[in-house]
Each structure stands twice: as structure tokens, then as C-alpha cells.
Design an enzyme around this catalytic site. Structure first.
Site, PDB file in Angstrom:
ATOM      1  N   HIS A 129     -58.696 -66.165 -58.438  1.00 29.63           N
ATOM      2  CA  HIS A 129     -58.351 -64.929 -59.137  1.00 29.63           C
ATOM      3  C   HIS A 129     -59.078 -64.901 -60.478  1.00 29.63           C
ATOM      4  CE1 HIS A 129     -55.960 -61.743 -60.977  1.00 29.63           C
ATOM      5  NE2 HIS A 129     -55.620 -61.415 -59.742  1.00 29.63           N
ATOM      6  N   ASP A 153     -52.832 -61.762 -52.129  1.00 25.79           N
ATOM      7  CA  ASP A 153     -53.251 -61.351 -50.779  1.00 25.79           C
ATOM      8  C   ASP A 153     -53.081 -62.447 -49.732  1.00 25.79           C
ATOM      9  OD1 ASP A 153     -55.740 -59.598 -52.526  1.00 25.79           O
ATOM     10  OD2 ASP A 153     -54.143 -58.688 -51.344  1.00 25.79           O
TER      11      ASP A 153
END
Ligand code: SDX
Length: 431
Positions: free
Chosen positions: A310, A367
Site C-alpha cells: 500500500h 482488497d
């Protein structure tokens, strides 16, 4: 600490203001740098650059903190209703009973979609990706809901802005349900507005023709939690897209349509679909997670461990933690024994013990587990990112409104030119 930063370039010293945020974040204000020095900053991907000051969402990537308007994501996911969170993100405060009832009633009054939109939907090939359809239909809504330039100063514009927001909150869930149902060959419908907002979304999506609809509270609660967890995430790729498109005074609907397209990419919201496809490929390949871990670390191999890493979180994504627990709960409550979940957990365990991932602080993101829940809710892979977009609508609206209320300038980054210097045109015979 001084509230100034000093930049030394050659013999020159340039003094720049320091900005301190409410969570003590520090930023160097370079908004006048070029005017005063003819120098710009360069930051591909804006990894170190703030585009705005915002009061909507706070992230701390090192500590894995996520808060909407000061409320922790853990508390909101546990206690709030998605429409409450939408109101909070857009208007800055949790709604009282009257405000929430008014919003839901106004949404019901705006939940009719022009039948010509159905004709546009029907014109898409069955193979069209749902994100492309949703982006197109969102943009098409402008034709049926003409918008005007909003100054957001006068009361009339405030009302107009409210009406635009209500129309989006009302119509996007219908479009999402229609896209889902058309892919399954099911008749389209408008749902049941005697229900709550999320209850109606689930009914619109899962109601089967000629069968009495029995609400499944496990499914509704899971949908509510997932929508809240996806509702906003400060200046991510798609939200920055909504802000920059809106900064040209493009309409709210046009800006949201652009945000949907940006979210589609597999490095961003499209990752939830890519994670499920990756896990299914690992299962089909015999479940050898080590083989795929090696591919993810091999720089000559384009394969990446989807759902990992991320830009901001260099610790656990707090949403991933909540979704992982929810995935376990839902599969147990629905009596589903999905080997994909075991493969995901195995992959996570290996990555968290692997130097490559540990050194780069690559943890599961929002996700990684969400697709497992969507799959358990019988939502097809290609619809996963549409579900992400449905959750992100309030966040995109909140940022568009904040940018317009702050009367922010049109977004127009500069560049460092590295092309040809001046040269003369030559006729074709001499080339
Ligand atoms: C979302 O920004 C947001 O807030 C987004 C989001 C939101 O709510 O809006 O949180 C939603 O988009 C989550 C991210 C979903 N995307 C994925 O899961 C795709 C897989 N992840 C990667 O593509 C990547 O981690 C990104 C895109 C998420 C972040 O990329 P960065 O910040 O540009 O990091 P990078 O590509 O510079 O990677 C740093 C290093 C590199 O190795 P080195 O060059 O240092 O050797 O880490 C490696 C990368 O190769 N790396 C990975 C990896 N992610 C980063 N290696 C293998 N697998 C991965 N997934």
C-alpha cells in the site's frame, strides 16, 4: 519548531512556510516556490506531495490508523449504518434521527431512473466489464439530470448541491443492481423503499423473480460493513481524480464517472478482482503458494502478490484486519468451507515471514480478503470493483464538495521537460 523551512540552492536561500495539521503532520508549503525562484518540485506518483488540506479522513500509515471525521474505522464498522457514515463524510457530523430520516426519504423520492438509461444499459455487450458500464451510465445520468455551475455560496446552490448528492446516493445503487442482474439474466427492478438503504441494496441485487424475498441479515450486515470500510481513504488515486476533474468545474456526476474509471485499475480498486483470480490460479495450480511467492519477488516476472502492499500503510491496513475477521464469520454463518480462504491465509502467513515482504513493509490491504466475502455473497469476480465503487461514492462526493466549497484552483501540475531543444523543420525529401 520554527514554522519556516529554508531551501538552499546555490548561493540562494529560499524560506518556505511549514503547515502543521490537526494530527501534527508537517508539510512544506511550496505554492509560491516557482513564482519566487522559478524552481518546481518533482514527485512522480505524488508519493511525497500533498494536493490539498482536507478535514474528511485521517490516515496514519505507520500506525495503521484510519478515521472518518475523527471517528475510528473500527467503531464505525462495528456500530454505524452505511447511510449514517455517508452523511458523516459529506457533512462532517453524524446525522440525528430527523436528518437521517430526511436523507432516506429524499433518496426514495429520487430513486426513479429514466427508462432511456435502461436502453443505454441494454446496448452494452454482455461481455462488457461492469466498471466500464457503471462509469458510462453515471456519466449518462447528466443528460437526464442537467447540472449547473455551483458556487456553493448561496443557499440556492446549497440546496442544488444537496439534490445532486441525493440523486447520486439514490441512483448509483440502482445502476449497480441493474448491472449485476443483467449479467445474470435477471429482470431489472427498483427494489423496495420501505426498507433501509443497505437492506434495499441487497434486495435489489439478490431478489429472485417469482420467489418471496427473505432478507438474510448476515448478508445485509456484511454488505453494510464492507460499504463502510470502502467509503473513503483520503487522497487515493480515484479520489484525487474526482477532485482534479471537479476542479475544472466539471459536474459532480462527471467527476464521479472519472473516479469510477480510475478505481477500475488493478493496482487500485481492480485489485480485489485480481486477488480472487490470483487465489483461484494458485488453487488450480495445486495450491503451491511458495511458487507464487517466488514469482512475486522475481523482478523479471510481472506477477505481483495482488492485495499486498500500500502506498500509505507500512503496517497492517486496519480495514484488512476487520475484513479478515468478517470473512471467517460469514463463511461460518453461511456454512461455506471455501479452500480459497485457506490459501489466502497461507499466503498471508508466508508473506509476513518473508524478508522481501517484511523489508518492504508489504502487508495485506483492503482488497486481499474482501473478494472472499463478495464470493461468499454470490457476487461474481467482475462485480467486486463495482461493489468497491458503491462504497466509495460518499467519499468521492465529500471530497468533491470540500474542494468546491474551498474554491480550490484548477489542478494543473507542472513538469520537467527532457525532450528535444529548439530545431528547424526539414522537408520530407531531406529526412
Ligand atoms: C487500494 O491509495 C489508497 O488509499 C488505495 C486504497 C483505497 O482505499 O483507495 O487503499 C485501495 O488501491 C489498495 C491497493 C490495491 N492494489 C494491490 O493490491 C496491487 C498490488 N500492490 C502493488 O501494486 C503496490 O503495493 C501498490 C500499487 C499498492 C503500491 O505501490 P507503491 O506505493 O508505488 O509501491 P512500489 O510499487 O514502489 O513498491 C515498493 C517495493 C517495490 O520493490 P523494490 O523496487 O523496492 O525492490 O515493493 C514492491 C515493489 O516491487 N512491491 C511488491 C508489491 N507491492 C510493492 N512486490 C510484490 N507484490 C506486491 N504486491
Amino acid at each position: 519548531m520554527s514554522d519556516k523551512a529554508k531551501l538552499k540552492i546555490g548561493g540562494r536561500e529560499i524560506e518556505l512556510d511549514l503547515i502543521t495539521g490537526s494530527e501534527k503532520e508537517l508539510g512544506i508549503d511550496v505554492s509560491n516556490l516557482r513564482v519566487s525562484s522559478n524552481i518546481i518540485t518533482l514527485d512522480p506518483g505524488y508519493k511525497n506531495t500533498g494536493s490539498c488540506k482536507s478535514a474528511i479522513t485521517f490516515l496514519n500509515g505507520e500506525k495503521g490508523i484510519l478515521r472518518y471525521r475523527g471517528y475510528s474505522i473500527e467503531e464505525l464498522a462495528e456500530k454505524a449504518d452505511f447511510l449514517e457514515v455517508a452523511f458523516l463524510l459529506i457533512y462532517g457530523e453524524l446525522p440525528n434521527k430527523e436528518e437521517l430520516e430526511k436523507l432516506l426519504n429524499d433518496i426514495k423520492e429520487n430513486s426513479i431512473i429514466d427508462e432511456d438509461i435502461k436502453k443505454i444499459l441494454e446496448s452494452f455487450p454482455k461481455s462488457a466489464h461492469p466498471m466500464g458500464i457503471l462509469s458510462s451510465l453515471t456519466s449518462a445520468l447528466i443528460a437526464f439530470n442537467p447540472e449547473k455551475k455551483l458556487s456553493l455560496s448561496g443557499n440556492e446552490d446549497q440546496d442544488y448541491m444537496y439534490n445532486s448528492i441525493v440523486k447520486l446516493l439514490a441512483k448509483i445503487p440502482i445502476l449497480v443492481a441493474w448491472v449485476h442482474r443483467r449479467r445474470k439474466g435477471l429482470p431489472l427492478d427498483y427494489g423496495d423503499y420501505s426498507l433501509g438503504y443497505v437492506e434495499n441494496i441487497t434486495k435489489m441485487m439478490f431478489q429472485m423473480p417469482n420467489l418471496e424475498y427473505v432478507q438474510n441479515d448476515t448478508l445485509v450486515n456484511a454488505m453494510n460493513k464492507l460499504l463502510i470500510l470502502h467509503a473513503d481513504h483520503e487522497q487515493n488515486c480515484s479520489t484525487s481524480t474526482v477532485r482534479i476533474v471537479g476542479s475544472s468545474e466539471a459536474s459532480l456526476f462527471a467527476s464521479i464517472s472519472a473516479g469510477i474509471s480510475a478505481l477500475w485499475g488493478r493496482l487500485h480498486g481492480g485489485a480485489n478482482q485480481a486477488v480472487l483470480e490470483m487465489l483461484e490460479a494458485i488453487k488450480k495450480d495445486g495450491g503451491d503458494t511458495k511458487k507464487f511467492m517466488s514469482k512475486a519477488k522475481d523482478k523479471s516476472d510481472p506477477f505481483r502478490l495482488m492485495g499486498f502492499g500500500h502506498r500509505v500503510y507500512k503496517n497492517f491496513d486496519p480495514r484488512a484486519k476487520i475484513i479478515k475477521v468478517t470473512a471467517d464469520q460469514i463463511l461460518n454463518e453461511l456454512g461455506i468451507d471455501d479452500p480459497i480462504l485457506d490459501i489466502a491465509k497461507g499466503l498471508e502467513k508466508e508473506a509476513l515471514e518473508d524478508d522481501y515482504f517484511v523489508d518492504r513493509k508489504l502487508y495485506p490491504n483492503v482488497d486481499f480478503y474482501s473478494g472472499i466475502i463478495y464470493k461468499a455473497l454470490n457476487i461474481p469476480n467482475e462485480m467486486f470493483t463495482v461493489m468497491f465503487a458503491l462504497g466509495r461514492i460518499p467519499g468521492w462526493i465529500a471530497h468533491w464538495r470540500e474542494m468546491r466549497k474551498n474554491n480550490e484552483p484548477i489542478g494543473r501540475p507542472r513538469q520537467i521537460y527532457i525532450g528535444e531543444t529548439l530545431r528547424n523543420f526539414s522537408d520530407i525529401e531531406s529526412r
